[in-house]
Design a protein around this motif. Structure first.
Motif, PDB file in Angstrom:
ATOM      1  N   LEU A  74       0.511  -1.320  -0.008  1.00 63.80           N
ATOM      2  CA  LEU A  74      -0.097   0.034  -0.071  1.00 63.80           C
ATOM      3  C   LEU A  74       0.834   1.157   0.231  1.00 63.80           C
ATOM      4  CD1 LEU A  74      -3.027   0.585   0.074  1.00 63.80           C
ATOM      5  CD2 LEU A  74      -2.810   0.969   2.396  1.00 63.80           C
ATOM      6  N   PHE A  75       1.900   1.130   1.001  1.00 60.96           N
ATOM      7  CA  PHE A  75       2.741   2.318   0.744  1.00 60.96           C
ATOM      8  C   PHE A  75       3.607   2.908  -0.644  1.00 60.96           C
ATOM      9  CE2 PHE A  75       7.360   3.440   1.018  1.00 60.96           C
ATOM     10  CZ  PHE A  75       7.042   4.909   1.405  1.00 60.96           C
ATOM     11  N   VAL A  76       4.037   1.529  -1.254  1.00 57.48           N
ATOM     12  CA  VAL A  76       4.728   1.850  -2.440  1.00 57.48           C
ATOM     13  C   VAL A  76       3.727   2.326  -3.617  1.00 57.48           C
ATOM     14  CG1 VAL A  76       5.789   0.382  -4.565  1.00 57.48           C
ATOM     15  CG2 VAL A  76       6.167  -0.157  -1.997  1.00 57.48           C
ATOM     16  N   ALA A  77       2.284   1.641  -3.336  1.00 56.13           N
ATOM     17  CA  ALA A  77       1.278   2.067  -4.512  1.00 56.13           C
ATOM     18  C   ALA A  77       1.055   3.543  -4.190  1.00 56.13           C
ATOM     19  CB  ALA A  77       0.132   0.955  -4.390  1.00 56.13           C
ATOM     20  N   PHE A  78       0.555   3.983  -3.175  1.00 58.85           N
ATOM     21  CA  PHE A  78       0.308   5.366  -2.874  1.00 58.85           C
ATOM     22  C   PHE A  78       1.492   6.293  -3.088  1.00 58.85           C
ATOM     23  CE2 PHE A  78      -3.599   3.876  -0.625  1.00 58.85           C
ATOM     24  CZ  PHE A  78      -4.415   5.053  -1.031  1.00 58.85           C
ATOM     25  N   ALA A  79       2.780   5.955  -2.792  1.00 66.36           N
ATOM     26  CA  ALA A  79       3.854   6.771  -3.192  1.00 66.36           C
ATOM     27  C   ALA A  79       3.934   7.005  -4.459  1.00 66.36           C
ATOM     28  CB  ALA A  79       5.210   6.098  -2.664  1.00 66.36           C
ATOM     29  N   LEU A  80       3.795   5.997  -5.449  1.00 69.59           N
ATOM     30  CA  LEU A  80       3.826   6.085  -6.874  1.00 69.59           C
ATOM     31  C   LEU A  80       2.597   6.918  -7.291  1.00 69.59           C
ATOM     32  CD1 LEU A  80       4.628   2.483  -7.720  1.00 69.59           C
ATOM     33  CD2 LEU A  80       6.262   4.550  -8.397  1.00 69.59           C
ATOM     34  N   GLN A  81       1.625   6.751  -6.740  1.00 68.65           N
ATOM     35  CA  GLN A  81       0.233   7.404  -7.066  1.00 68.65           C
ATOM     36  C   GLN A  81       0.427   8.969  -6.598  1.00 68.65           C
ATOM     37  OE1 GLN A  81      -3.435   7.201  -5.012  1.00 68.65           O
ATOM     38  NE2 GLN A  81      -4.420   6.842  -6.817  1.00 68.65           N
ATOM     39  N   THR A  82       0.802   9.592  -5.447  1.00 71.36           N
ATOM     40  CA  THR A  82       1.081  10.573  -4.997  1.00 71.36           C
ATOM     41  C   THR A  82       2.229  11.416  -5.531  1.00 71.36           C
ATOM     42  OG1 THR A  82      -0.024   9.807  -2.835  1.00 71.36           O
ATOM     43  CG2 THR A  82       0.930  11.963  -2.930  1.00 71.36           C
ATOM     44  N   VAL A  83       3.155  10.671  -5.879  1.00 69.32           N
ATOM     45  CA  VAL A  83       4.331  11.187  -6.400  1.00 69.32           C
ATOM     46  C   VAL A  83       3.894  11.741  -7.966  1.00 69.32           C
ATOM     47  CG1 VAL A  83       6.696  11.540  -7.479  1.00 69.32           C
ATOM     48  CG2 VAL A  83       6.147  10.555  -4.954  1.00 69.32           C
ATOM     49  N   GLY A  84       3.123  10.762  -8.646  1.00 69.46           N
ATOM     50  CA  GLY A  84       3.054  10.836  -9.917  1.00 69.46           C
ATOM     51  C   GLY A  84       1.796  12.124 -10.181  1.00 69.46           C
ATOM     52  N   LEU A  85       0.918  12.365  -9.253  1.00 71.67           N
ATOM     53  CA  LEU A  85      -0.055  13.327  -9.293  1.00 71.67           C
ATOM     54  C   LEU A  85       0.577  14.721  -9.050  1.00 71.67           C
ATOM     55  CD1 LEU A  85      -3.021  14.075  -9.441  1.00 71.67           C
ATOM     56  CD2 LEU A  85      -3.185  13.763  -6.788  1.00 71.67           C
ATOM     57  N   GLU A  86       2.196  14.724  -8.910  1.00 74.53           N
ATOM     58  CA  GLU A  86       2.552  16.023  -8.837  1.00 74.53           C
ATOM     59  C   GLU A  86       3.141  16.449 -10.246  1.00 74.53           C
ATOM     60  OE1 GLU A  86       6.136  14.946  -6.212  1.00 74.53           O
ATOM     61  OE2 GLU A  86       5.023  16.132  -4.726  1.00 74.53           O
ATOM     62  N   TYR A  87       2.886  15.224 -11.165  1.00 73.93           N
ATOM     63  CA  TYR A  87       3.444  15.558 -12.635  1.00 73.93           C
ATOM     64  C   TYR A  87       2.417  15.368 -13.680  1.00 73.93           C
ATOM     65  CZ  TYR A  87       8.008  15.130 -10.438  1.00 73.93           C
ATOM     66  OH  TYR A  87       9.264  15.428  -9.510  1.00 73.93           O
ATOM     67  N   THR A  88       1.191  15.035 -13.230  1.00 75.10           N
ATOM     68  CA  THR A  88       0.264  14.797 -14.197  1.00 75.10           C
ATOM     69  C   THR A  88      -1.290  15.340 -13.517  1.00 75.10           C
ATOM     70  OG1 THR A  88      -1.078  13.217 -15.594  1.00 75.10           O
ATOM     71  CG2 THR A  88      -0.831  12.646 -13.253  1.00 75.10           C
ATOM     72  N   THR A  89      -2.353  15.063 -14.148  1.00 74.60           N
ATOM     73  CA  THR A  89      -3.561  15.862 -13.719  1.00 74.60           C
ATOM     74  C   THR A  89      -4.350  14.857 -12.770  1.00 74.60           C
ATOM     75  OG1 THR A  89      -4.770  15.246 -15.588  1.00 74.60           O
ATOM     76  CG2 THR A  89      -3.782  17.224 -15.761  1.00 74.60           C
ATOM     77  N   PRO A  90      -5.115  15.318 -12.022  1.00 72.37           N
ATOM     78  CA  PRO A  90      -5.956  14.160 -11.106  1.00 72.37           C
ATOM     79  C   PRO A  90      -7.135  13.449 -12.117  1.00 72.37           C
ATOM     80  CG  PRO A  90      -5.974  16.509 -10.280  1.00 72.37           C
ATOM     81  CD  PRO A  90      -5.294  16.495 -11.426  1.00 72.37           C
ATOM     82  N   SER A  91      -7.259  14.041 -13.075  1.00 73.59           N
ATOM     83  CA  SER A  91      -8.210  13.279 -13.961  1.00 73.59           C
ATOM     84  C   SER A  91      -7.378  12.089 -14.498  1.00 73.59           C
ATOM     85  CB  SER A  91      -8.671  13.948 -15.265  1.00 73.59           C
ATOM     86  OG  SER A  91      -9.717  15.122 -14.698  1.00 73.59           O
ATOM     87  N   LYS A  92      -6.401  12.392 -15.119  1.00 74.10           N
ATOM     88  CA  LYS A  92      -5.283  11.195 -15.791  1.00 74.10           C
ATOM     89  C   LYS A  92      -5.163  10.141 -14.650  1.00 74.10           C
ATOM     90  CE  LYS A  92      -2.673  12.492 -19.019  1.00 74.10           C
ATOM     91  NZ  LYS A  92      -1.636  13.234 -19.665  1.00 74.10           N
ATOM     92  N   ASN A  93      -4.743  10.683 -13.418  1.00 74.83           N
ATOM     93  CA  ASN A  93      -4.486   9.742 -12.222  1.00 74.83           C
ATOM     94  C   ASN A  93      -5.321   9.019 -12.200  1.00 74.83           C
ATOM     95  OD1 ASN A  93      -3.759   9.909  -9.145  1.00 74.83           O
ATOM     96  ND2 ASN A  93      -1.746   9.982 -10.162  1.00 74.83           N
ATOM     97  N   ALA A  94      -6.471   9.319 -11.846  1.00 71.14           N
ATOM     98  CA  ALA A  94      -7.605   8.450 -11.734  1.00 71.14           C
ATOM     99  C   ALA A  94      -7.911   7.528 -12.496  1.00 71.14           C
ATOM    100  CB  ALA A  94      -9.003   9.562 -11.550  1.00 71.14           C
ATOM    101  N   PHE A  95      -7.922   7.773 -13.909  1.00 69.17           N
ATOM    102  CA  PHE A  95      -8.327   6.986 -15.011  1.00 69.17           C
ATOM    103  C   PHE A  95      -7.058   5.795 -14.898  1.00 69.17           C
ATOM    104  CE2 PHE A  95     -11.710   9.598 -16.362  1.00 69.17           C
ATOM    105  CZ  PHE A  95     -12.707   8.722 -16.418  1.00 69.17           C
ATOM    106  N   LEU A  96      -5.757   6.146 -15.030  1.00 69.64           N
ATOM    107  CA  LEU A  96      -4.902   5.471 -15.011  1.00 69.64           C
ATOM    108  C   LEU A  96      -4.489   4.315 -13.838  1.00 69.64           C
ATOM    109  CD1 LEU A  96      -2.021   7.669 -16.259  1.00 69.64           C
ATOM    110  CD2 LEU A  96      -3.274   5.794 -17.625  1.00 69.64           C
ATOM    111  N   THR A  97      -4.934   5.041 -12.529  1.00 68.42           N
ATOM    112  CA  THR A  97      -5.062   3.874 -11.496  1.00 68.42           C
ATOM    113  C   THR A  97      -6.055   2.959 -11.587  1.00 68.42           C
ATOM    114  OG1 THR A  97      -4.452   5.921 -10.096  1.00 68.42           O
ATOM    115  CG2 THR A  97      -5.348   3.883  -9.091  1.00 68.42           C
ATOM    116  N   ALA A  98      -7.314   3.272 -12.262  1.00 66.44           N
ATOM    117  CA  ALA A  98      -8.304   2.139 -12.574  1.00 66.44           C
ATOM    118  C   ALA A  98      -8.044   0.812 -13.384  1.00 66.44           C
ATOM    119  CB  ALA A  98      -9.498   2.847 -13.157  1.00 66.44           C
ATOM    120  N   VAL A  99      -6.749   1.139 -13.941  1.00 64.06           N
ATOM    121  CA  VAL A  99      -6.040   0.024 -14.722  1.00 64.06           C
ATOM    122  C   VAL A  99      -5.489  -0.974 -13.966  1.00 64.06           C
ATOM    123  CG1 VAL A  99      -4.185  -0.784 -16.323  1.00 64.06           C
ATOM    124  CG2 VAL A  99      -5.427   1.712 -16.658  1.00 64.06           C
TER     125      VAL A  99
END
Length: 293
Positions: A74-99
């Protein structure tokens, strides 16, 4: 009425998790990714422990190591998601996470050699096409934030896979307490390595983290656990997949996130892929019933 309770709880979970993308984006304007995670999981661990303190007696050696594994993932997944959100938009972050829904069958194949059926293969192809439309730029390169988010989807897929394995033998809430505590510990260590917590965070940062801890972490997980008493896993997965839809809509409404036509088409393809991957058990059940009759 009981048959609708699970659906309502899962819909609440999907909306809350969708709003989490927006609140995380707001929090990242004032805090680092690891500070957001540490605050979220420390407060989340405290709340869930106070609410379900009776479950502490169910924490055995088995629950400890399994919860620690889940917490690390969970820590690794959230770290990747949260750091990723610093460089992309919330919309793209949400849909790509759904993969992550499409990735779970692949993990099952790699770990247990379980055959990937045609629905899963179809979902994977549709998802990859959607990712291309959503994320690939004119030069056919992918944004670093989108890449980190895709890796986070792999992390969440492992979390789903191993959680489904572990809850069959252990108490779900006891596992969750250890999982949250592990993620909180790892996040805190990461913050300390970065120089420690800010001395005087802004009110906006504090309230964003409190929202994530109370709603996106504690309430969402409790609603999800309770919902499984009243609904089927297939219906639950389909409803929870709406998280990406709500995340995108709320981002557009509240923080003026921009979605181009190509991105909307890619996002729609990813949603279709998620639905194809999740409704396949229903198709199997119908086919089985027809065969039996």
């Amino acid at each position: 009425m009981k048959r609708y309770i699970g659906d309502i709880l899962l819909l609440i979970t999907a909306i809350v998790w969708g709003s989490g993308f927006v609140m995380t984006a707001i929090a990242l304007e004032h805090l680092t990714a690891y500070e957001v995670m540490a605050g979220r999981f420390l407060l989340g661990t405290l709340i869930i422990t106070v609410l379900f303190y009776r479950k502490l007696r169910l924490i055995s050696k088995s629950v400890l190591w399994k919860g620690a594994v889940l917490g690390t993932i969970l820590f690794v997944a959230f770290a990747l998601q949260t750091v990723g959100l610093e460089y992309t938009t919330p919309s793209k972050n949400a849909f790509l996470t759904a993969v992550n829904v499409v990735i779970v069958p692949v993990i099952a194949y790699l770990v247990y050699r379980r055959r990937i059926d045609r629905h899963e293969l179809m979902a994977s192809v549709i998802a990859l096409t959607g990712i291309a439309f959503l994320s690939l730029q004119g030069s056919f390169t992918i944004n670093i934030g989108d890449l980190l988010t895709l890796l986070c989807a792999v992390g969440f897929a492992f979390d789903i896979f191993y959680t489904n394995m572990f809850v069959k033998k252990e108490d779900a809430l006891a596992l969750t307490i250890v999982q949250f505590a592990t993620a909180a510990l790892l996040s805190t260590v990461a913050v300390l390595f970065q120089g420690g917590f800010p001395a005087s965070p802004s009110n906006e940062a504090i309230w964003s983290v409190v929202y994530l801890a109370v709603f996106s972490t504690t309430i969402a997980y409790v609603c999800q656990n309770l919902a499984f008493r009243y609904t089927t896993p297939t219906k639950a997965a389909v409803i929870l997949s709406l998280e990406s839809f709500f995340g995108s809509v709320l981002a557009v409404l509240f923080i003026n996130d921009v979605m181009t036509g190509r991105m909307v088409f890619g996002a729609a393809l990813i949603l279709v892929a998620v639905l194809v991957a999740e409704v396949k058990p229903a198709f199997r059940l119908k086919n089985s019933v027809r065969t039996n009759h």
